[in-house]
Design a protein around this motif. Structure first.
Motif, PDB file in Angstrom:
ATOM      1  N   SER A   1       0.829  -1.204   0.000  1.00 58.44           N
ATOM      2  CA  SER A   1       0.000   0.000   0.000  1.00 58.44           C
ATOM      3  C   SER A   1       0.864   1.256   0.000  1.00 58.44           C
ATOM      4  O   SER A   1       2.049   1.225   0.324  1.00 58.44           O
ATOM      5  CB  SER A   1      -0.909  -0.001   1.229  1.00 58.44           C
ATOM      6  N   ASN A   2       0.216   2.345  -0.341  1.00 60.48           N
ATOM      7  CA  ASN A   2       0.920   3.615  -0.329  1.00 60.48           C
ATOM      8  C   ASN A   2       1.373   3.976   1.082  1.00 60.48           C
ATOM      9  O   ASN A   2       2.409   4.597   1.257  1.00 60.48           O
ATOM     10  CB  ASN A   2       0.038   4.713  -0.920  1.00 60.48           C
ATOM     11  N   LEU A   3       0.618   3.566   2.089  1.00 59.06           N
ATOM     12  CA  LEU A   3       1.011   3.904   3.454  1.00 59.06           C
ATOM     13  C   LEU A   3       2.287   3.188   3.893  1.00 59.06           C
ATOM     14  O   LEU A   3       3.057   3.730   4.681  1.00 59.06           O
ATOM     15  CB  LEU A   3      -0.130   3.602   4.428  1.00 59.06           C
ATOM     16  N   THR A   4       2.510   2.004   3.373  1.00 59.39           N
ATOM     17  CA  THR A   4       3.758   1.312   3.692  1.00 59.39           C
ATOM     18  C   THR A   4       4.943   2.146   3.231  1.00 59.39           C
ATOM     19  O   THR A   4       5.901   2.349   3.984  1.00 59.39           O
ATOM     20  CB  THR A   4       3.798  -0.076   3.031  1.00 59.39           C
ATOM     21  N   ILE A   5       4.873   2.633   2.028  1.00 56.73           N
ATOM     22  CA  ILE A   5       5.949   3.484   1.511  1.00 56.73           C
ATOM     23  C   ILE A   5       6.044   4.757   2.350  1.00 56.73           C
ATOM     24  O   ILE A   5       7.130   5.176   2.742  1.00 56.73           O
ATOM     25  CB  ILE A   5       5.719   3.807   0.025  1.00 56.73           C
ATOM     26  N   GLY A   6       4.909   5.366   2.654  1.00 49.24           N
ATOM     27  CA  GLY A   6       4.903   6.592   3.447  1.00 49.24           C
ATOM     28  C   GLY A   6       5.509   6.423   4.825  1.00 49.24           C
ATOM     29  O   GLY A   6       6.280   7.266   5.289  1.00 49.24           O
ATOM     30  N   PHE A   7       5.179   5.318   5.492  1.00 48.88           N
ATOM     31  CA  PHE A   7       5.734   5.074   6.827  1.00 48.88           C
ATOM     32  C   PHE A   7       7.246   4.879   6.766  1.00 48.88           C
ATOM     33  O   PHE A   7       7.984   5.419   7.591  1.00 48.88           O
ATOM     34  CB  PHE A   7       5.088   3.862   7.486  1.00 48.88           C
ATOM     35  N   PHE A   8       7.706   4.103   5.791  1.00 48.97           N
ATOM     36  CA  PHE A   8       9.141   3.894   5.676  1.00 48.97           C
ATOM     37  C   PHE A   8       9.869   5.185   5.328  1.00 48.97           C
ATOM     38  O   PHE A   8      10.987   5.411   5.785  1.00 48.97           O
ATOM     39  CB  PHE A   8       9.472   2.789   4.663  1.00 48.97           C
TER      40      PHE A   8
ATOM     41  N   VAL B   1      12.226  -2.885   1.127  1.00 47.91           N
ATOM     42  CA  VAL B   1      10.796  -3.134   0.997  1.00 47.91           C
ATOM     43  C   VAL B   1      10.367  -3.095  -0.464  1.00 47.91           C
ATOM     44  O   VAL B   1       9.518  -3.873  -0.894  1.00 47.91           O
ATOM     45  CB  VAL B   1       9.993  -2.097   1.824  1.00 47.91           C
ATOM     46  N   THR B   2      10.955  -2.215  -1.231  1.00 53.67           N
ATOM     47  CA  THR B   2      10.545  -2.062  -2.631  1.00 53.67           C
ATOM     48  C   THR B   2      11.387  -2.874  -3.609  1.00 53.67           C
ATOM     49  O   THR B   2      11.076  -2.905  -4.796  1.00 53.67           O
ATOM     50  CB  THR B   2      10.604  -0.575  -3.034  1.00 53.67           C
ATOM     51  N   ALA B   3      12.396  -3.553  -3.127  1.00 52.96           N
ATOM     52  CA  ALA B   3      13.354  -4.240  -4.016  1.00 52.96           C
ATOM     53  C   ALA B   3      12.716  -5.267  -4.939  1.00 52.96           C
ATOM     54  O   ALA B   3      13.139  -5.407  -6.083  1.00 52.96           O
ATOM     55  CB  ALA B   3      14.446  -4.902  -3.187  1.00 52.96           C
ATOM     56  N   ASN B   4      11.719  -5.977  -4.472  1.00 52.40           N
ATOM     57  CA  ASN B   4      11.154  -7.057  -5.275  1.00 52.40           C
ATOM     58  C   ASN B   4       9.849  -6.693  -5.957  1.00 52.40           C
ATOM     59  O   ASN B   4       9.142  -7.567  -6.450  1.00 52.40           O
ATOM     60  CB  ASN B   4      10.962  -8.305  -4.410  1.00 52.40           C
ATOM     61  N   LEU B   5       9.543  -5.416  -5.985  1.00 52.82           N
ATOM     62  CA  LEU B   5       8.332  -4.993  -6.676  1.00 52.82           C
ATOM     63  C   LEU B   5       8.526  -5.109  -8.180  1.00 52.82           C
ATOM     64  O   LEU B   5       9.607  -4.820  -8.693  1.00 52.82           O
ATOM     65  CB  LEU B   5       7.991  -3.545  -6.329  1.00 52.82           C
ATOM     66  N   PRO B   6       7.485  -5.498  -8.886  1.00 53.58           N
ATOM     67  CA  PRO B   6       7.591  -5.525 -10.347  1.00 53.58           C
ATOM     68  C   PRO B   6       7.837  -4.109 -10.873  1.00 53.58           C
ATOM     69  O   PRO B   6       7.388  -3.130 -10.259  1.00 53.58           O
ATOM     70  CB  PRO B   6       6.215  -6.026 -10.797  1.00 53.58           C
TER      71      PRO B   6
ATOM     72  N   ALA C   1       5.635   4.156  -7.430  1.00 57.01           N
ATOM     73  CA  ALA C   1       6.118   4.528  -6.097  1.00 57.01           C
ATOM     74  C   ALA C   1       6.045   6.036  -5.832  1.00 57.01           C
ATOM     75  O   ALA C   1       5.608   6.435  -4.743  1.00 57.01           O
ATOM     76  CB  ALA C   1       7.533   3.997  -5.873  1.00 57.01           C
ATOM     77  N   PRO C   2       6.425   6.910  -6.757  1.00 60.26           N
ATOM     78  CA  PRO C   2       6.310   8.351  -6.468  1.00 60.26           C
ATOM     79  C   PRO C   2       4.857   8.778  -6.218  1.00 60.26           C
ATOM     80  O   PRO C   2       4.595   9.576  -5.312  1.00 60.26           O
ATOM     81  CB  PRO C   2       6.878   9.022  -7.718  1.00 60.26           C
ATOM     82  N   ALA C   3       3.935   8.236  -6.984  1.00 57.86           N
ATOM     83  CA  ALA C   3       2.516   8.568  -6.771  1.00 57.86           C
ATOM     84  C   ALA C   3       2.024   8.020  -5.440  1.00 57.86           C
ATOM     85  O   ALA C   3       1.272   8.686  -4.717  1.00 57.86           O
ATOM     86  CB  ALA C   3       1.670   8.022  -7.912  1.00 57.86           C
ATOM     87  N   MET C   4       2.465   6.812  -5.084  1.00 57.62           N
ATOM     88  CA  MET C   4       2.075   6.238  -3.796  1.00 57.62           C
ATOM     89  C   MET C   4       2.663   7.059  -2.656  1.00 57.62           C
ATOM     90  O   MET C   4       2.018   7.256  -1.621  1.00 57.62           O
ATOM     91  CB  MET C   4       2.515   4.779  -3.697  1.00 57.62           C
TER      92      MET C   4
ATOM     93  N   GLU D   1       3.284  10.310  -2.692  1.00 53.79           N
ATOM     94  CA  GLU D   1       2.488  11.539  -2.580  1.00 53.79           C
ATOM     95  C   GLU D   1       1.138  11.272  -1.911  1.00 53.79           C
ATOM     96  O   GLU D   1       0.679  12.051  -1.083  1.00 53.79           O
ATOM     97  CB  GLU D   1       2.298  12.179  -3.951  1.00 53.79           C
ATOM     98  N   GLN D   2       0.518  10.156  -2.269  1.00 51.96           N
ATOM     99  CA  GLN D   2      -0.759   9.785  -1.657  1.00 51.96           C
ATOM    100  C   GLN D   2      -0.578   9.540  -0.165  1.00 51.96           C
ATOM    101  O   GLN D   2      -1.394   9.955   0.656  1.00 51.96           O
ATOM    102  CB  GLN D   2      -1.337   8.539  -2.333  1.00 51.96           C
ATOM    103  N   ALA D   3       0.500   8.872   0.194  1.00 59.93           N
ATOM    104  CA  ALA D   3       0.777   8.605   1.602  1.00 59.93           C
ATOM    105  C   ALA D   3       0.994   9.902   2.375  1.00 59.93           C
ATOM    106  O   ALA D   3       0.499  10.055   3.493  1.00 59.93           O
ATOM    107  CB  ALA D   3       2.003   7.702   1.740  1.00 59.93           C
ATOM    108  N   LYS D   4       1.727  10.834   1.785  1.00 61.49           N
ATOM    109  CA  LYS D   4       1.951  12.124   2.455  1.00 61.49           C
ATOM    110  C   LYS D   4       0.624  12.821   2.728  1.00 61.49           C
ATOM    111  O   LYS D   4       0.404  13.346   3.826  1.00 61.49           O
ATOM    112  CB  LYS D   4       2.852  13.022   1.603  1.00 61.49           C
ATOM    113  N   ALA D   5      -0.262  12.819   1.750  1.00 55.45           N
ATOM    114  CA  ALA D   5      -1.565  13.460   1.921  1.00 55.45           C
ATOM    115  C   ALA D   5      -2.381  12.759   2.999  1.00 55.45           C
ATOM    116  O   ALA D   5      -3.006  13.412   3.847  1.00 55.45           O
ATOM    117  CB  ALA D   5      -2.321  13.466   0.594  1.00 55.45           C
TER     118      ALA D   5
END
Length: 58
Positions: free
Chosen positions: A2-9, A21-26, A33-36, A38-42
């Motif tokens: 989720s976007n919050l996972t990226i935001g928390f990290f 955390v993002t190493a194995n993402l397709p 990731a940049p959009a996620m 920004e969504q997490a920040k909001a």
């Protein structure tokens, strides 16, 4: 992921932890990731404002 996972990290983790955390993402997801982020920040900003409004007393 989720976007919050990226935001928390991004807020509390080290850059190496976010990279792990993002190493194995397709690649298609990694491009989002940049959009996620920004969504997490909001979302986190909104939650912090709500929390502050509920805990402030006169």
């Amino acid at each position: 992921m989720s976007n919050l996972t990226i935001g928390f990290f991004e807020r509390v983790g080290a850059p190496a932890e976010l990279a792990a955390v993002t190493a194995n993402l397709p690649p298609a997801v990694l491009q989002l990731a940049p959009a996620m982020s920004e969504q997490a920040k909001a979302t986190l900003t909104s939650l912090e404002a709500t929390d502050h409004a509920r805990t402030v007393t006169d």
